[in-house]
Design an enzyme around this catalytic site. Structure first.
Site, PDB file in Angstrom:
ATOM      1  N   SER A 113       4.376  -6.541  11.378  1.00 48.48           N
ATOM      2  CA  SER A 113       2.920  -6.014  11.774  1.00 48.48           C
ATOM      3  C   SER A 113       3.125  -4.712  12.523  1.00 48.48           C
ATOM      4  O   SER A 113       2.532  -4.636  13.800  1.00 48.48           O
ATOM      5  CB  SER A 113       2.049  -7.040  12.750  1.00 48.48           C
ATOM      6  OG  SER A 113       0.766  -6.665  12.477  1.00 48.48           O
ATOM      7  N   PRO A 114       4.184  -4.001  12.329  1.00 49.13           N
ATOM      8  CA  PRO A 114       4.373  -2.659  13.111  1.00 49.13           C
ATOM      9  C   PRO A 114       3.129  -1.664  13.069  1.00 49.13           C
ATOM     10  O   PRO A 114       3.012  -0.957  13.846  1.00 49.13           O
ATOM     11  CB  PRO A 114       5.834  -2.185  12.436  1.00 49.13           C
ATOM     12  CG  PRO A 114       5.487  -2.383  11.058  1.00 49.13           C
ATOM     13  CD  PRO A 114       5.052  -4.026  11.019  1.00 49.13           C
ATOM     14  N   ARG A 125      -7.684  -4.796   4.384  1.00 45.22           N
ATOM     15  CA  ARG A 125      -7.353  -6.241   4.944  1.00 45.22           C
ATOM     16  C   ARG A 125      -8.517  -6.702   5.838  1.00 45.22           C
ATOM     17  O   ARG A 125      -8.827  -8.000   5.854  1.00 45.22           O
ATOM     18  CB  ARG A 125      -6.084  -6.027   5.529  1.00 45.22           C
ATOM     19  CG  ARG A 125      -5.648  -7.387   6.180  1.00 45.22           C
ATOM     20  CD  ARG A 125      -4.140  -7.154   6.625  1.00 45.22           C
ATOM     21  NE  ARG A 125      -3.179  -6.864   5.772  1.00 45.22           N
ATOM     22  CZ  ARG A 125      -1.758  -6.858   5.801  1.00 45.22           C
ATOM     23  NH1 ARG A 125      -1.261  -7.155   7.164  1.00 45.22           N
ATOM     24  NH2 ARG A 125      -1.062  -6.349   4.911  1.00 45.22           N
ATOM     25  N   TYR A 156       3.698 -18.722   2.278  1.00 43.37           N
ATOM     26  CA  TYR A 156       3.156 -17.431   1.898  1.00 43.37           C
ATOM     27  C   TYR A 156       2.563 -17.834   0.490  1.00 43.37           C
ATOM     28  O   TYR A 156       3.370 -18.388  -0.591  1.00 43.37           O
ATOM     29  CB  TYR A 156       4.234 -16.466   1.823  1.00 43.37           C
ATOM     30  CG  TYR A 156       4.441 -15.689   3.271  1.00 43.37           C
ATOM     31  CD1 TYR A 156       3.841 -16.221   4.301  1.00 43.37           C
ATOM     32  CD2 TYR A 156       5.386 -14.627   3.215  1.00 43.37           C
ATOM     33  CE1 TYR A 156       4.361 -15.861   5.572  1.00 43.37           C
ATOM     34  CE2 TYR A 156       5.706 -14.432   4.550  1.00 43.37           C
ATOM     35  CZ  TYR A 156       5.279 -14.680   5.739  1.00 43.37           C
ATOM     36  OH  TYR A 156       5.615 -14.333   7.009  1.00 43.37           O
ATOM     37  N   GLN A 179      11.823 -13.037  15.109  1.00 44.22           N
ATOM     38  CA  GLN A 179      10.909 -12.435  14.369  1.00 44.22           C
ATOM     39  C   GLN A 179       9.569 -12.358  14.977  1.00 44.22           C
ATOM     40  O   GLN A 179       8.614 -13.182  14.821  1.00 44.22           O
ATOM     41  CB  GLN A 179      10.749 -12.878  12.811  1.00 44.22           C
ATOM     42  CG  GLN A 179       9.653 -11.697  11.913  1.00 44.22           C
ATOM     43  CD  GLN A 179       9.697 -12.170  10.373  1.00 44.22           C
ATOM     44  OE1 GLN A 179       8.516 -12.397   9.939  1.00 44.22           O
ATOM     45  NE2 GLN A 179      10.793 -12.564   9.860  1.00 44.22           N
ATOM     46  N   GLN A 185       2.654   2.855  -1.402  1.00 47.58           N
ATOM     47  CA  GLN A 185       2.581   2.762  -0.102  1.00 47.58           C
ATOM     48  C   GLN A 185       4.010   2.477   0.334  1.00 47.58           C
ATOM     49  O   GLN A 185       4.403   2.893   1.656  1.00 47.58           O
ATOM     50  CB  GLN A 185       1.598   1.451   0.160  1.00 47.58           C
ATOM     51  CG  GLN A 185       0.498   1.676   0.024  1.00 47.58           C
ATOM     52  CD  GLN A 185      -0.386   0.488   0.335  1.00 47.58           C
ATOM     53  OE1 GLN A 185       0.123  -0.772  -0.044  1.00 47.58           O
ATOM     54  NE2 GLN A 185      -1.595   0.325   0.713  1.00 47.58           N
TER      55      GLN A 185
END
Length: 350
Positions: free
Chosen positions: A207-208, A229, A53, A178, A291
């Site tokens: 990514s729910p 995004r 990342y 995951q 958020q």
């Protein structure tokens, strides 16, 4: 904040995990620290990152997360990180070889500023390394006290079964998977989730909100909002699959349901993912601290059977039929497997 056991292990994780895939390493350090502080304020104790990342500045996200958590009581948080995807140009800067696992783990610990991680995950399956080599390397890290629990991400049910058998033989705790999982992406329901339930492996769902598609901010027939995004080249590769007009129209059909339940669309999507006890936690990201509080409010919300049925009905229309991806062969994003990374590199060289 609700906490749940991770699989059959004794480890408890917050029902909402804060993940920093597209934020830390790209947002300012001040914003990143504010997001982590907001997560802690919301009762989130679980934090997910990876060595890749922040690419092309590999490890940047781990460094930012480690700095943001400096001073926080180590025992009060659960740190998850991952290894497998490329973190450099060399042939050993990727995969699940003993060499790369050992070197990547030590680098992750250094960047995070800790002497152990709670969960170390194989970010993808590596077809180029014997599974026995991979699991033995993971087991050594467990015995060294540098890793407490093991997990995988986006593995098939057969791959998980074989890894679990080796983990039992090596007497190490493989307790997490995951996968991506959402109202729109239910691939794991056919094979992966039942396999994991039988093996005592919990789901850490990423990514729910389907990369933001289930937030309702993308509307059918309209251009992608600036700053979203989808408008970002990197993030747009992943959310793009959800941006067809039929899918976006289906998401808008969820709006009155979420309003009736007193939830935002994003909260509804997260609550839906957490409906099953097999899911230990859902990963949320954020580019702004506010958020996090909003989405964390989905933890503990229960959706009644009528609402669940209505959500399923909204995902079907007369012209296109079922709009949900369910194919068990589609475990990982086409942009995110070891094979796809190599294919992209070969194309670049060609």
């Amino acid at each position: 904040m609700e906490h749940r056991r991770l699989g059959d292990s004794g480890l408890h994780v917050s029902a909402i995990t804060y993940g920093n895939w597209l934020t830390h390493g790209r947002a300012s350090a001040e914003t990143a620290r504010a997001c982590v502080a907001a997560a802690l304020d919301a009762g989130i104790t679980s934090f997910d990152t990876a060595d890749v990342y922040g690419a092309p500045d590999y490890g940047a996200a781990e460094e930012v997360l480690g700095g943001a958590l400096a001073g926080v009581r180590r025992e009060s948080v659960e740190l998850f990180t991952k290894v497998c995807l490329p973190t450099g140009a060399g042939p050993n800067d990727r995969g699940l070889s003993r060499k790369h696992i050992q070197e990547s783990c030590h680098a992750s610990l250094r960047r995070l500023g800790v002497d152990h991680v709670d969960l170390y995950q194989a970010h993808r399956y590596d077809e180029g390394t014997p599974l026995e080599e991979t699991m033995t390397a993971f087991a050594d890290l467990v015995r060294q006290g540098k890793v407490l629990y093991l997990g995988v991400s986006e593995w098939s049910s057969d791959q998980i079964r074989r890894a679990a058998a080796l983990a039992r033989e090596l007497r190490v705790p493989l307790v997490a998977n995951q996968p991506q999982y959402s109202i729109l992406w239910r691939v794991i329901e056919a094979e992966v989730m039942p396999t994991c339930v039988g093996l005592g492996i919990g789901q850490i769902a990423f990514s729910p909100v389907a990369q933001g598609a289930l937030s309702g901010k993308y509307l059918p027939g309209q251009t992608r909002p600036d700053g979203s995004r989808a408008a970002d080249e990197r993030g747009g590769r992943f959310v793009g699959r959800y941006l067809s007009d039929p899918v976006l129209a289906a998401v808008q059909r969820l709006r009155p349901m979420s309003e009736q339940a007193g939830l935002s669309l994003a909260q509804l999507a997260i609550a839906w993912v957490l409906k099953d006890a097999a899911v230990a936690t859902a990963i949320i990201g954020a580019s702004r601290p506010e958020q996090i509080a909003q989405n964390a409010a989905a933890a503990g919300r229960r959706l009644d059977p009528d609402l669940m049925a209505a959500i399923d009905a909204a995902m079907v229309d007369e012209v296109h039929g079922d709009l949900v991806e369910r194919d068990p062969a589609k475990i990982a994003s086409p942009f995110d497997t070891m094979a796809s990374w190599k294919a992209r590199e070969d194309t670049a060289v060609a």
